[in-house]
Design a protein around this motif. Structure first.
Motif, PDB file in Angstrom:
ATOM      1  N   ILE A 176      69.518  22.494  45.160  1.00  0.00           N
ATOM      2  CA  ILE A 176      69.238  24.018  44.711  1.00  0.00           C
ATOM      3  C   ILE A 176      69.644  24.608  45.971  1.00  0.00           C
ATOM      4  N   PHE A 177      70.242  25.590  45.874  1.00  0.00           N
ATOM      5  CA  PHE A 177      70.732  26.472  47.307  1.00  0.00           C
ATOM      6  C   PHE A 177      70.946  28.065  46.518  1.00  0.00           C
ATOM      7  N   ASP A 178      69.974  28.855  47.425  1.00  0.00           N
ATOM      8  CA  ASP A 178      70.309  30.225  47.301  1.00  0.00           C
ATOM      9  C   ASP A 178      71.631  30.562  48.246  1.00  0.00           C
ATOM     10  N   HIS A 179      72.626  30.818  47.761  1.00  0.00           N
ATOM     11  CA  HIS A 179      73.985  31.031  48.699  1.00  0.00           C
ATOM     12  C   HIS A 179      74.332  32.368  48.945  1.00  0.00           C
ATOM     13  N   ALA A 180      73.320  33.380  48.542  1.00  0.00           N
ATOM     14  CA  ALA A 180      73.486  34.734  48.726  1.00  0.00           C
ATOM     15  C   ALA A 180      72.328  35.344  49.215  1.00  0.00           C
ATOM     16  N   ALA A 181      71.704  36.193  48.454  1.00  0.00           N
ATOM     17  CA  ALA A 181      70.480  36.850  48.725  1.00  0.00           C
ATOM     18  C   ALA A 181      69.609  35.707  48.876  1.00  0.00           C
ATOM     19  N   GLN A 182      68.612  35.945  50.119  1.00  0.00           N
ATOM     20  CA  GLN A 182      67.828  34.703  50.358  1.00  0.00           C
ATOM     21  C   GLN A 182      66.382  35.064  50.166  1.00  0.00           C
ATOM     22  N   PHE A 183      65.954  36.493  50.320  1.00  0.00           N
ATOM     23  CA  PHE A 183      64.774  36.656  49.925  1.00  0.00           C
ATOM     24  C   PHE A 183      64.715  38.315  49.985  1.00  0.00           C
ATOM     25  N   PHE A 184      63.478  38.811  49.676  1.00  0.00           N
ATOM     26  CA  PHE A 184      63.538  40.514  49.755  1.00  0.00           C
ATOM     27  C   PHE A 184      62.258  41.023  49.827  1.00  0.00           C
ATOM     28  N   THR A 185      61.959  42.350  50.445  1.00  0.00           N
ATOM     29  CA  THR A 185      60.610  42.728  50.465  1.00  0.00           C
ATOM     30  C   THR A 185      60.594  44.013  49.600  1.00  0.00           C
ATOM     31  N   ALA A 186      59.279  44.662  49.665  1.00  0.00           N
ATOM     32  CA  ALA A 186      59.346  45.746  48.580  1.00  0.00           C
ATOM     33  C   ALA A 186      58.694  46.767  49.441  1.00  0.00           C
ATOM     34  N   SER A 187      59.144  47.770  49.836  1.00  0.00           N
ATOM     35  CA  SER A 187      58.454  48.966  50.566  1.00  0.00           C
ATOM     36  C   SER A 187      58.528  50.274  49.639  1.00  0.00           C
ATOM     37  N   ASP A 188      59.268  50.220  48.637  1.00  0.00           N
ATOM     38  CA  ASP A 188      59.415  51.500  47.778  1.00  0.00           C
ATOM     39  C   ASP A 188      58.358  51.155  46.517  1.00  0.00           C
ATOM     40  N   SER A 189      57.490  52.210  46.308  1.00  0.00           N
ATOM     41  CA  SER A 189      56.466  51.935  45.430  1.00  0.00           C
ATOM     42  C   SER A 189      57.128  51.685  43.846  1.00  0.00           C
ATOM     43  N   ARG A 190      58.354  52.341  43.525  1.00  0.00           N
ATOM     44  CA  ARG A 190      58.887  52.225  42.319  1.00  0.00           C
ATOM     45  C   ARG A 190      59.334  50.821  42.090  1.00  0.00           C
ATOM     46  N   LEU A 221      58.414  35.094  37.361  1.00  0.00           N
ATOM     47  CA  LEU A 221      60.033  35.188  37.775  1.00  0.00           C
ATOM     48  C   LEU A 221      60.053  34.943  39.364  1.00  0.00           C
ATOM     49  N   VAL A 222      59.334  35.717  39.986  1.00  0.00           N
ATOM     50  CA  VAL A 222      59.254  35.664  41.409  1.00  0.00           C
ATOM     51  C   VAL A 222      57.916  35.117  42.075  1.00  0.00           C
ATOM     52  N   ARG A 223      57.808  34.637  43.256  1.00  0.00           N
ATOM     53  CA  ARG A 223      56.737  34.291  43.861  1.00  0.00           C
ATOM     54  C   ARG A 223      56.771  34.775  45.349  1.00  0.00           C
ATOM     55  N   GLU A 224      55.672  34.721  46.002  1.00  0.00           N
ATOM     56  CA  GLU A 224      55.587  35.294  47.479  1.00  0.00           C
ATOM     57  C   GLU A 224      56.068  34.146  48.300  1.00  0.00           C
ATOM     58  N   SER A 229      64.809  23.652  50.250  1.00  0.00           N
ATOM     59  CA  SER A 229      63.878  22.999  49.462  1.00  0.00           C
ATOM     60  C   SER A 229      62.325  23.279  49.631  1.00  0.00           C
ATOM     61  N   LYS A 230      61.834  23.801  50.745  1.00  0.00           N
ATOM     62  CA  LYS A 230      60.737  23.990  51.148  1.00  0.00           C
ATOM     63  C   LYS A 230      60.660  25.475  50.591  1.00  0.00           C
ATOM     64  N   LYS A 231      61.316  26.528  50.656  1.00  0.00           N
ATOM     65  CA  LYS A 231      61.307  27.813  50.263  1.00  0.00           C
ATOM     66  C   LYS A 231      61.125  27.827  48.572  1.00  0.00           C
ATOM     67  N   LEU A 232      61.806  27.101  47.944  1.00  0.00           N
ATOM     68  CA  LEU A 232      61.854  27.101  46.419  1.00  0.00           C
ATOM     69  C   LEU A 232      60.745  25.946  45.878  1.00  0.00           C
ATOM     70  N   SER A 233      60.165  25.363  46.604  1.00  0.00           N
ATOM     71  CA  SER A 233      59.386  24.142  46.220  1.00  0.00           C
ATOM     72  C   SER A 233      58.162  23.872  46.976  1.00  0.00           C
ATOM     73  N   SER A 234      56.986  24.036  46.495  1.00  0.00           N
ATOM     74  CA  SER A 234      55.760  23.937  47.492  1.00  0.00           C
ATOM     75  C   SER A 234      55.306  22.400  47.631  1.00  0.00           C
ATOM     76  N   SER A 235      55.931  21.435  46.958  1.00  0.00           N
ATOM     77  CA  SER A 235      55.704  20.059  47.112  1.00  0.00           C
ATOM     78  C   SER A 235      56.264  19.444  48.892  1.00  0.00           C
ATOM     79  N   GLN A 236      55.716  18.528  49.151  1.00  0.00           N
ATOM     80  CA  GLN A 236      56.015  18.028  50.449  1.00  0.00           C
ATOM     81  C   GLN A 236      56.572  16.720  50.447  1.00  0.00           C
TER      82      GLN A 236
END
Length: 492
Positions: free
Chosen positions: A146-160, A173-176, A323-330
């Motif tokens: 599994i590869f994210d091959h475009a947007a890698q992550f995002f932040t949220a500074s706008d309250s909306r 759907l998402v996690r930190e 692999s590390k980003k999308l899975s918490s397993s080691q």
């Protein structure tokens, strides 16, 4: 009977109507040129330029002329700027329909917010594997990889946008993303971001997030894969077609994508002001190299980073361990990495992304792998060879300039634009732009379109250079870089 538009003034996701900005005196596009003619389309038949001719029939695949996409760029621009301005005066349909061309984050959020305001829409997207545009995730079976091959992550500074993200968190759907990220200097010197704002990723990748956004609505129709090739105004409606095949008629249209295809689409649409703004947009190119390794990369240090912005290497700007980003397993499963080139390197090696020569692909892949070695401080040829790799060129990756407005809307032509480039180059910017345009259009429909000038927005704003990383902007992240942070030398 008019459709009842529902809205809630207490919701912070509902944006107020955008006040039209005053045209800049310095803008060379402050006023339409005299060669732009106003054409009014009403519910009556479209008048012929020659009175002796019969009225033009409603456009169908039989009567449409094939769009000329083979003309030169200079010829295309000339025709774009001299085309007649569409001016709709017919009332809206009893149940207004909006056509959204582009199913990336901006288009999807726009559709969702139109739904909340009681307005139906249809999203046309070119995606073969799913929605999302640059929120792409590639899954290689059977393992799977599994590869994210475009947007890698995002932040949220706008309250909306933050409220929207909170909803995604509740729905799973998402996690930190709590893995270590930072800046990697050539030679292996890593500086972690010790106090960065929350970073979010799709639970199973970015594309599944995009595909899930419309799951809870029945008022949004999705057509894909579909490549809208022509817009035609007729009898107060926009008629959309794909290779001369009708794809429906709409009261209002939204362009939620950019690049060459959007420019071609607008080149003969009757929307010269919108076309001019779109043509002022500049986009960079980025190579994405997806690589899977049997063993972990030789990264030394007290904790292996999961993502790094690379400095001092011509061919690499970002690297992330999916692999590390999308899975918490080691687990000892293969590690899937996404590497992005710099914009400068992509510009030097750019070719048509639809037909990348094998020689170019091999040259770029070799150059990027050598760049990874240099970034990690490894000796030449010591990087393990990936057992799987795939190279992709994002030919129109990210904006390098912006008008700094949340959306563009031409009330006379009943057409708008939303996208990340209007505010920056991030998932957050795309979502906020989609929200803004949806609520602006809902207010315009509710007004009955009787005073269109009050709803014109973004048609004359000047563009300014856009700062950020080669792979986009992450609001709040830049200010958290610790200048005195501990650094790690990754190799002896």
């Amino acid at each position: 009977m008019m459709t009842t538009l529902t809205c809630s003034s207490s919701s912070s996701l509902i944006l107020q109507p955008l006040k039209p900005p005053k045209p800049s005196k310095l803008s060379r596009f402050s006023k339409p040129r005299t060669l732009i003619l106003t054409v009014t389309f009403s519910s009556e038949s479209k008048p012929s330029k020659n009175p002796s001719k019969k009225p033009q029939k409603q456009p169908t695949s039989k009567f449409r002329r094939r769009a000329s996409y083979g003309s030169s760029r200079r010829s295309t621009i000339k025709k774009t700027f001299s085309q007649e301005q569409v001016n709709f005066t017919a009332p809206f349909s009893s149940e207004p329909q909006v056509g959204i061309i582009g199913g990336g984050m901006a288009g999807l959020v726009c559709a969702l917010n139109l739904d909340k305001r009681g307005v139906k829409s249809t999203v046309f997207d070119t995606g073969i594997h799913g929605l999302g545009g640059r929120m792409g995730t590639r899954i290689i079976d059977p393992q799977p990889l599994i590869f994210d091959h475009a947007a890698q992550f995002f932040t949220a500074s706008d309250s909306r946008f933050g409220q929207l993200v909170d909803g995604w968190l509740e729905r799973g759907l998402v996690r930190e993303w709590k893995g270590m990220i930072g800046e990697l200097e050539v030679g292996g010197r890593f500086v972690p971001y010790l106090d960065s704002p929350p970073r979010y990723v799709g639970v199973n990748g970015m594309r599944p997030l995009a595909d899930s956004l419309l799951a809870q609505t029945s008022m949004v129709n999705v057509v894909r894969p579909s490549w809208i090739s022509k817009l035609e105004p007729y009898n107060g409606m926009w008629h959309l077609s794909e290779n001369r095949k009708p794809q429906g008629q709409f009261d209002i249209i939204i362009i939620a994508h950019n690049g060459k295809c959007a420019n071609r689409l607008l080149g003969s649409s009757g929307l010269p002001l919108i076309a001019r703004q779109m043509k002022r947009l500049e986009l960079n190119s980025i190579w994405a190299l997806l690589a899977a390794f049997e063993d972990p990369l030789p990264i030394a240090g007290p904790e292996q980073f999961e993502g790094a912005f690379v400095n001092g290497v011509d061919s690499i700007s970002w690297m992330a361990n999916n692999s590390k980003k999308l899975s918490s397993s080691q687990s000892n499963d293969p590690q899937c990495w996404t590497f992005f080139s710099t914009a400068a390197y992509a510009k030097q090696t750019k070719v048509p992304q639809e037909n990348i020569p094998n020689a170019t692909a091999e040259k770029v892949k070799t150059g990027m792998l050598e760049g990874i070695e240099a970034a990690l401080g490894l000796s030449n040829g010591s990087l393990p060879r990936p057992f799987y790799s795939r190279l992709q060129l994002w030919g129109a990756a990210l904006p390098t300039n912006t008008p700094g407005v949340p959306c563009i809307f031409d009330p006379h032509g009943r057409a708008g634009i939303c996208g990340d480039w209007l505010l920056g180059s991030s998932v957050e910017s795309a979502a906020v732009s989609g929200m803004a345009l949806a609520n602006h259009i809902a207010e315009y429909i509710q007004s009955g379109g009787v005073d269109p000038e009050e709803f014109a927005v973004g048609l004359h704003d000047e563009f300014q250079p856009l700062e950020g990383y080669d792979i986009g902007q992450f609001p709040g992240l830049e200010s958290k870089v610790e200048e005195e942070a501990q650094t790690y030398q990754l190799t002896p």
